[in-house]
Design a protein around this motif. Sequence first.
Motif, PDB file in Angstrom:
ATOM      1  N   SER A  84       0.816  -1.208   0.000  1.00  0.00           N
ATOM      2  CA  SER A  84       0.000   0.000   0.000  1.00  0.00           C
ATOM      3  C   SER A  84       0.855   1.265   0.000  1.00  0.00           C
ATOM      4  O   SER A  84       0.679   2.153  -0.842  1.00  0.00           O
ATOM      5  CB  SER A  84      -0.927  -0.006   1.225  1.00  0.00           C
ATOM      6  N   TYR A  85       1.805   1.328   0.922  1.00  0.00           N
ATOM      7  CA  TYR A  85       2.578   2.565   1.073  1.00  0.00           C
ATOM      8  C   TYR A  85       3.653   2.722   0.011  1.00  0.00           C
ATOM      9  O   TYR A  85       4.117   3.830  -0.243  1.00  0.00           O
ATOM     10  CB  TYR A  85       3.188   2.634   2.475  1.00  0.00           C
ATOM     11  N   LEU A  86       4.055   1.635  -0.626  1.00  0.00           N
ATOM     12  CA  LEU A  86       4.982   1.766  -1.731  1.00  0.00           C
ATOM     13  C   LEU A  86       4.382   2.641  -2.819  1.00  0.00           C
ATOM     14  O   LEU A  86       5.083   3.418  -3.466  1.00  0.00           O
ATOM     15  CB  LEU A  86       5.310   0.369  -2.290  1.00  0.00           C
ATOM     16  N   CYS A  87       3.049   2.528  -2.991  1.00  0.00           N
ATOM     17  CA  CYS A  87       2.354   3.352  -3.978  1.00  0.00           C
ATOM     18  C   CYS A  87       1.776   4.624  -3.366  1.00  0.00           C
ATOM     19  O   CYS A  87       1.893   5.715  -3.936  1.00  0.00           O
ATOM     20  CB  CYS A  87       1.235   2.553  -4.629  1.00  0.00           C
ATOM     21  N   PHE A  88       1.132   4.497  -2.196  1.00  0.00           N
ATOM     22  CA  PHE A  88       0.372   5.619  -1.668  1.00  0.00           C
ATOM     23  C   PHE A  88       1.263   6.789  -1.274  1.00  0.00           C
ATOM     24  O   PHE A  88       0.881   7.951  -1.445  1.00  0.00           O
ATOM     25  CB  PHE A  88      -0.458   5.177  -0.461  1.00  0.00           C
ATOM     26  N   THR A  89       2.441   6.509  -0.739  1.00  0.00           N
ATOM     27  CA  THR A  89       3.334   7.595  -0.350  1.00  0.00           C
ATOM     28  C   THR A  89       3.644   8.500  -1.532  1.00  0.00           C
ATOM     29  O   THR A  89       3.810   9.715  -1.385  1.00  0.00           O
ATOM     30  CB  THR A  89       4.643   7.027   0.231  1.00  0.00           C
ATOM     31  N   TYR A  90       3.696   7.926  -2.709  1.00  0.00           N
ATOM     32  CA  TYR A  90       4.070   8.667  -3.911  1.00  0.00           C
ATOM     33  C   TYR A  90       2.891   8.750  -4.891  1.00  0.00           C
ATOM     34  O   TYR A  90       3.088   8.833  -6.104  1.00  0.00           O
ATOM     35  CB  TYR A  90       5.294   8.021  -4.553  1.00  0.00           C
ATOM     36  N   ALA A  91       1.671   8.725  -4.316  1.00  0.00           N
ATOM     37  CA  ALA A  91       0.478   8.753  -5.164  1.00  0.00           C
ATOM     38  C   ALA A  91       0.425  10.006  -6.024  1.00  0.00           C
ATOM     39  O   ALA A  91      -0.025   9.967  -7.176  1.00  0.00           O
ATOM     40  CB  ALA A  91      -0.778   8.658  -4.291  1.00  0.00           C
ATOM     41  N   ALA A  92       0.881  11.132  -5.478  1.00  0.00           N
ATOM     42  CA  ALA A  92       0.854  12.369  -6.257  1.00  0.00           C
ATOM     43  C   ALA A  92       1.726  12.264  -7.495  1.00  0.00           C
ATOM     44  O   ALA A  92       1.437  12.884  -8.528  1.00  0.00           O
ATOM     45  CB  ALA A  92       1.321  13.540  -5.391  1.00  0.00           C
ATOM     46  N   LEU A  93       2.793  11.462  -7.411  1.00  0.00           N
ATOM     47  CA  LEU A  93       3.688  11.312  -8.557  1.00  0.00           C
ATOM     48  C   LEU A  93       3.133  10.338  -9.585  1.00  0.00           C
ATOM     49  O   LEU A  93       3.505  10.391 -10.759  1.00  0.00           O
ATOM     50  CB  LEU A  93       5.068  10.817  -8.086  1.00  0.00           C
ATOM     51  N   ILE A  94       2.237   9.435  -9.155  1.00  0.00           N
ATOM     52  CA  ILE A  94       1.632   8.466 -10.069  1.00  0.00           C
ATOM     53  C   ILE A  94       0.364   9.031 -10.696  1.00  0.00           C
ATOM     54  O   ILE A  94       0.168   8.971 -11.920  1.00  0.00           O
ATOM     55  CB  ILE A  94       1.298   7.154  -9.327  1.00  0.00           C
ATOM     56  N   ILE A  95      -0.494   9.607  -9.869  1.00  0.00           N
ATOM     57  CA  ILE A  95      -1.801  10.067 -10.336  1.00  0.00           C
ATOM     58  C   ILE A  95      -1.740  11.502 -10.851  1.00  0.00           C
ATOM     59  O   ILE A  95      -2.432  11.869 -11.803  1.00  0.00           O
ATOM     60  CB  ILE A  95      -2.824   9.949  -9.193  1.00  0.00           C
ATOM     61  N   GLY A  96      -0.907  12.334 -10.221  1.00  0.00           N
ATOM     62  CA  GLY A  96      -0.842  13.747 -10.579  1.00  0.00           C
ATOM     63  C   GLY A  96      -0.639  14.018 -12.054  1.00  0.00           C
ATOM     64  O   GLY A  96      -1.358  14.859 -12.638  1.00  0.00           O
ATOM     65  N   PRO A  97       0.322  13.356 -12.729  1.00  0.00           N
ATOM     66  CA  PRO A  97       0.521  13.636 -14.156  1.00  0.00           C
ATOM     67  C   PRO A  97      -0.693  13.324 -15.023  1.00  0.00           C
ATOM     68  O   PRO A  97      -0.814  13.844 -16.136  1.00  0.00           O
ATOM     69  CB  PRO A  97       1.695  12.713 -14.518  1.00  0.00           C
ATOM     70  N   ARG A  98      -1.612  12.476 -14.538  1.00  0.00           N
ATOM     71  CA  ARG A  98      -2.782  12.099 -15.333  1.00  0.00           C
ATOM     72  C   ARG A  98      -4.009  12.942 -14.992  1.00  0.00           C
ATOM     73  O   ARG A  98      -4.839  13.214 -15.848  1.00  0.00           O
ATOM     74  CB  ARG A  98      -3.099  10.618 -15.106  1.00  0.00           C
ATOM     75  N   THR A  99      -4.157  13.308 -13.720  1.00  0.00           N
ATOM     76  CA  THR A  99      -5.354  14.046 -13.307  1.00  0.00           C
ATOM     77  C   THR A  99      -5.057  15.490 -12.931  1.00  0.00           C
ATOM     78  O   THR A  99      -5.983  16.288 -12.784  1.00  0.00           O
ATOM     79  CB  THR A  99      -6.013  13.359 -12.100  1.00  0.00           C
TER      80      THR A  99
END
Length: 373
Positions: free
Chosen positions: A199-214
Amino acid sequence: MGIDGYVLTGLLPQIAGDLHVPEAAAGQLMSVFALTSAIVGPVLGALTGRFERKATIAISLAVFVVGNLIVGLAPTYAWAMSGRVISAVGGALLSAVVAAYVIAITPPERRGWALSVVMGGFLAATALGVPVGLLLGEQDWRIPLFIVAGIGTVALLGILAFVPTLRLPALPLRETLRPLTRGPILTALLVPVGLMGASYLCFTYAALIIGPRTGLGLAMVGVLFGYGVFSFFGNMFAGREIDRNGPDRVITTIIIALIGFMLLGTAGLALPGVWGIVSILVWFFGTATFNGGSGVSLQSRLAMMAPDSVALVVALNTSGMMLGSAIGSAAGGAALAAGLPADMLIPLASVFLVMSLVVHLLLIRRGDKKPVL
């Protein structure tokens, strides 16, 4: 605690810029909180077993509030790190004592639901408090920390005024620590490590994963609000299912579903335009739903395995989750520092989930538990 646990993830760029550190280093403010909680939670849970429960809850919450004030006022990265350590000490004990309190005052056939109500408060705070915190944090990342301290102070006053005192039967320290010698319990603790690592491997950096798309800003606030809402409903549903079918079956469903959503998210990364956005949001909200139900399920299983040491095993469960959170966020930061694209954190998280499923199925096959609920 719900606000504190998640709001910083959406403010990593602001934190990094203000404290003059890389974004990966800013992410370690979450890692140090998780790692500290993992270490001190069981120790404090065992040592405070003879203490009156209301007073223990109040003291631990006060420490948590002070730690957040230090982070909010921190002039340097080192001060911020110190405040996170202090708040983690209070938060780790608080989680264990509150869960033990609830289990002690609830009939056995309703404990899954009761734990989900408490966890639901945590997740509702995440859904409502994180978006507000992010909106204010766009102006100054420190504001959400002061919000946390303010709400914590109000909660502390409410606890002192309205929560009844409770003194549980005191066991000798050796008996309290006996679960640490039981192989099945130690094996069971690997599951929360793996789930939270993913969970935290992704969630900590969620802004870097989701931000470029949304996009960031309001879009990211809406996404995190959705995460909190889906987590809340997943948690409440899990509580009911635990009372009906037991925690083992619920945990199995959760892990398999999480693997499925990770695969969907990985596939969604390759889709262009709107379909890519839809896929990544389905991944994010799907994992929110089943992650939301994992905490109460894991707590219930350990409470069944060691009914005489609930505070300790709940603290151990929290430690496992926090340790997994620390490992996950640290692994994500290391992967980013090594040049791995943020998108690749999703398939990397699947490795943690597969290992968790293997351990869980081996534990069920062994069947070495004491079902007492």
